[in-house]
Design an enzyme around this catalytic site. Sequence first.
Site, PDB file in Angstrom:
ATOM      1  N   LYS A 200      -3.705  -8.632  -6.056  1.00 14.08           N
ATOM      2  CA  LYS A 200      -4.526  -8.195  -4.999  1.00 14.08           C
ATOM      3  C   LYS A 200      -6.127  -8.221  -5.505  1.00 14.08           C
ATOM      4  CE  LYS A 200      -0.978  -6.317  -2.196  1.00 14.08           C
ATOM      5  NZ  LYS A 200       0.219  -5.586  -2.517  1.00 14.08           N
TER       6      LYS A 200
ATOM      7  N   TYR B 131       8.168  -1.475  -3.404  1.00 13.48           N
ATOM      8  CA  TYR B 131       7.989  -2.628  -3.300  1.00 13.48           C
ATOM      9  C   TYR B 131       7.323  -3.634  -4.397  1.00 13.48           C
ATOM     10  CZ  TYR B 131       6.913  -7.077  -0.868  1.00 13.48           C
ATOM     11  OH  TYR B 131       6.716  -8.500  -0.518  1.00 13.48           O
TER      12      TYR B 131
ATOM     13  N   ASP C 283       4.210  -1.532 -11.646  1.00 11.20           N
ATOM     14  CA  ASP C 283       3.672  -2.729 -11.124  1.00 11.20           C
ATOM     15  C   ASP C 283       2.569  -1.988 -10.428  1.00 11.20           C
ATOM     16  OD1 ASP C 283       3.103  -4.314  -9.041  1.00 11.20           O
ATOM     17  OD2 ASP C 283       5.103  -4.178  -8.098  1.00 11.20           O
TER      18      ASP C 283
HETATM   19  C1  PLP Z   1       1.677  -6.557  -2.663  1.00 13.48           C
HETATM   20  C2  PLP Z   1       2.364  -5.972  -3.905  1.00 13.48           C
HETATM   21  C3  PLP Z   1       3.234  -6.890  -4.318  1.00 13.48           C
HETATM   22  C4  PLP Z   1       3.467  -8.346  -3.698  1.00 13.48           C
HETATM   23  O1  PLP Z   1       2.299  -9.032  -4.153  1.00 13.48           O
HETATM   24  P1  PLP Z   1       2.167 -10.682  -3.312  1.00 13.48           P
HETATM   25  O2  PLP Z   1       1.018 -11.125  -3.839  1.00 13.48           O
HETATM   26  O3  PLP Z   1       2.145 -10.313  -1.938  1.00 13.48           O
HETATM   27  O4  PLP Z   1       3.363 -11.263  -3.667  1.00 13.48           O
HETATM   28  C5  PLP Z   1       4.032  -6.483  -5.556  1.00 13.48           C
HETATM   29  N1  PLP Z   1       4.020  -5.127  -5.770  1.00 13.48           N
HETATM   30  C6  PLP Z   1       3.183  -4.535  -5.248  1.00 13.48           C
HETATM   31  C7  PLP Z   1       3.116  -3.079  -5.683  1.00 13.48           C
HETATM   32  C8  PLP Z   1       2.527  -4.711  -4.197  1.00 13.48           C
HETATM   33  O5  PLP Z   1       1.547  -3.754  -3.552  1.00 13.48           O
END
Ligand code: PLP
Length: 432
Positions: A268, A145, A240
Amino acid sequence: MKNIVKSRHAFEKAKAVIAGGVNSPVRAFKSVGGTPVFIQSGKGAKILDIDGNTYIDYVASWGPLILGNANPDVICAVSKTMEKGLSFGAATEQETELAEMIISFMPSIELVRLVSSGTEATMSAIRLARAYTKRDMIVKFDGAYHGHSDSFLIAAGSGAATCGVPDSPGVTVSTASNTLLANFNDIDSVNNLFASHKDRIAAVIMEPVMGNMGVILPQKGFLESVRQITETNGALLIFDEVMSGFRVASGGVQKIYGIKPDLTTLGKIIGGGLAVGAFGGRKDIMQMIAPDGPVYQAGTLSGNPLAVAAGLATLKIIKEDCDFYDRLEEKTSRLAKGLCDLCKEKNVPAVVNRIGSMLTLFFTSKVTVNNAHDARSVDKKFYAGYFHQMLKRGIYLPPSPFEAFFVSSVHTEDHINQTINAASEAISAIKS
Ligand SMILES: *Cc1c(COP(=O)(O)O)cnc(C)c1O
């Protein structure tokens, strides 16, 4: 059963005015059933719902709250900042301080740009990678994701097709055709994509430890091989680390495995619970962003003073405490071992994957969970039962079998023991 009368009512009211009653789908408890509990407040390792029930929190706002709920230092930093104004849409010194802090922890990042979400960070990173390489295609891994922008909402195409197909209505076929899907821990799948799309792949984007299909660790040599293939083929490697950055270690997965990606995305934890994201990496690439370069990227609230204050306060606490990650690791490994032993003892087929303070308990009869295919083998019904039995016992787990549990610095031995005891009762209750 806990009394959740007020939550039930609140959910009905919400559904009348908010699509699906929630502002992010997983919050609706669709994959576990039942009514989502509405939260009133959080303090330390616990959250309180509007009916007055308390829970030990393992969701941690989906990762950001590595210091637990309402950490006093973070709240204080935000309050002080708040009094001076909420947003200016102009530069502040604190943004530089946060950038310096990020760079000091992650040496692969030479320049960084702050945004307001992880979604924005990954979306901007692939735009930049496409501009830098003058290529259109990207590779992502099945089950990973990267936020909800179009290029990432892609499912595996059927049969021999190597191009992705839209995983959500509204994503165009032409957008999907530029995203290729590989399988995590399967280096041949990556090699094949590069062989069949020579000089067309701009970047491979990956969660170097998967967290959004549950926690899945890279096998020995996998990340190294992806690094090598991208380099050989003139494509960029984007890690990511929105979830894993500052979660698994101060320097993220890249520090643990000693891999240097070209670009990194964060979010985060670096926002301490407020809306934030960041992307950064090699100077020669980052210099292509406006105003220095031609690649457009902007944001009204980018580098928002409150988010920056919360992030900085969080990272300062981590930086000043040299045992921070060791203690987290110790606690989380005890939880992981407790759950693992328990499942064995009760004859429940399960795999526990863990790194640092994130873990997933997969109810599966597979021996290992190494990719999205393995993860999809979980017994979803069993997880739903487990989730509700735990909720009933005051343990708030992610309402989906494909998510990570997060342990924070304020979880105590006692919380961990309570959780393992609750898990024991929960499993017995489901099996009886
Ligand atoms: C949470 C997450 C996202 C998206 O971040 P948002 O602040 O919810 O848009 C993208 N990549 C990873 C790996 C994530 O865990």
